[in-house]
Design a protein around this motif. Structure first.
Motif, PDB file in Angstrom:
ATOM      1  N   SER A  61      -9.206   5.519 -10.284  1.00  0.00           N
ATOM      2  CA  SER A  61     -10.133   4.735  -9.470  1.00  0.00           C
ATOM      3  C   SER A  61      -9.534   3.379  -9.096  1.00  0.00           C
ATOM      4  N   LEU A  62      -8.777   2.786 -10.018  1.00  0.00           N
ATOM      5  CA  LEU A  62      -8.110   1.517  -9.710  1.00  0.00           C
ATOM      6  C   LEU A  62      -7.060   1.702  -8.626  1.00  0.00           C
TER       7      LEU A  62
ATOM      8  N   SER B 280       0.829  -1.219   0.000  1.00  0.00           N
ATOM      9  CA  SER B 280       0.000   0.000   0.000  1.00  0.00           C
ATOM     10  C   SER B 280       0.854   1.257   0.000  1.00  0.00           C
TER      11      SER B 280
ATOM     12  N   SER C 254      -7.356   0.991  -0.871  1.00  0.00           N
ATOM     13  CA  SER C 254      -8.340   0.605   0.142  1.00  0.00           C
ATOM     14  C   SER C 254      -8.248  -0.889   0.479  1.00  0.00           C
ATOM     15  N   ILE C 255      -8.002  -1.723  -0.548  1.00  0.00           N
ATOM     16  CA  ILE C 255      -7.888  -3.170  -0.308  1.00  0.00           C
ATOM     17  C   ILE C 255      -6.687  -3.493   0.555  1.00  0.00           C
TER      18      ILE C 255
ATOM     19  N   THR D 175      -8.852   1.950  -5.353  1.00  0.00           N
ATOM     20  CA  THR D 175      -9.369   0.630  -4.957  1.00  0.00           C
ATOM     21  C   THR D 175      -8.271  -0.245  -4.373  1.00  0.00           C
TER      22      THR D 175
END
Length: 309
Positions: free
Chosen positions: A274-275, A250, A281-282, A278
């Protein structure tokens, strides 16, 4: 004067002396116990114990004999025409599957013993696959298991668990109603009698007073893992390293500035941003969950360790 009285006493005849003074010296009978009287009592006590042991042995043999007769009668009930189970209507096949589940669900080998548990599992598979001849062959093995089910205190518990399973499965057969020549109702009746007889197998108080060791099992679908302090600590270490890995990933994604993203059109740029969000956040969520799991497993390991002590 004293000399005169003494001489007078000496002059008295012995018979008169004893008769005249018998009220002053009462005769006290002395009863000396004879040790020879203990021998017949001891032999009688030993005979009583040996008779009780013989009666208990005869009683256990009688129970085993009655159980074998009932289970043999049950095995005879499963001698059915070829493909009998496969010819059952769909709703009765579902009831047969339910009977198979009641007979072998859960930890059947732990509750009923290794040999009896394996036999019950095979019988359940035969019912689920509607294999009539295989089912008859497997049920015919049950009378041979009576000795191992009633030989000691632990086996008494095995017989109790097996009896409860058979009573539950008999209710499924009873729910099938009248079919054919009433074979299913006969199976239900005899299986219920045999199950109740097994459930009434005496278990000594010593066996009942044995402390039960509580085991915690973690289930993932069909996978079952017994929780121990060692396994909990191992899981905590794995969660710790996985948390570090997801944190590093991350951080690597976050170091990539959005200004460095260059694509042919705005739609592709928006998709890349956006990817990126995502993925961040994952991986951040994975890091948080790993830390939470690590702490939880350490606390669980300490709790399990304290209970073992």
């Amino acid at each position: 004067m004293a000399t005169t009285s003494l001489s007078a006493l000496n002059l008295l005849p012995p018979s008169k002396f004893s008769s005249s003074h018998s009220h002053s010296f009462p005769q006290i009978p002395l009863h000396i116990p004879s040790f020879s009287n203990h021998r017949p009592l001891k032999s009688k006590w030993l005979r009583t114990i040996s008779f009780a042991l013989a009666e208990s042995s005869d009683s256990s043999k009688s129970i085993d004999r009655d159980l074998q007769i009932l289970l043999k009668e049950l095995a005879d009930c499963f001698v059915l025409p070829a493909d009998y189970f496969k010819q059952l209507p769909r709703d009765l096949r579902l009831d047969l599957n339910d009977a198979a589940f009641d007979l072998s669900n859960g930890t059947v080998k732990d509750e009923c013993g290794e040999e009896a548990g394996e036999t019950l599992l095979n019988i359940s598979r035969a019912w689920e696959n509607a294999e009539t001849s295989v089912s008859a062959a497997l049920v015919s093995k049950l009378p041979q298991l009576v000795g191992s089910l009633t030989s000691n205190n632990k086996s008494g518990k095995f017989a109790l668990a097996l009896g409860k399973r058979m009573v539950s499965a008999s209710r499924r057969f009873q729910a099938m109603g009248q079919y054919g020549q009433g074979e299913l109702q006969m199976i239900a009746k005899v299986m219920n009698r045999a199950g109740k007889a097994l459930s009434e197998t005496p278990v000594s108080e010593v066996a009942n007073e044995e402390p039960k060791q509580e085991t915690r099992v973690l289930k993932f679908g069909e996978l079952q893992v017994e929780l121990t302090p060692e396994k909990a600590y191992t899981g905590a270490v794995i969660a710790f390293f996985f948390g570090i890995l997801t944190w590093q990933v991350s951080q690597g994604i976050q170091r990539i500035p959005e200004s460095s993203l260059e694509y042919a059109n705005d739609n592709a740029l928006l998709l890349a941003k956006s990817l990126r969000l995502t993925l961040l956040s994952i991986f951040y969520s994975s890091t948080f969950l790993s830390a939470f799991a690590c702490v939880g497993l350490v606390l669980l390991a300490g709790q399990l360790k304290s209970k073992d002590k």
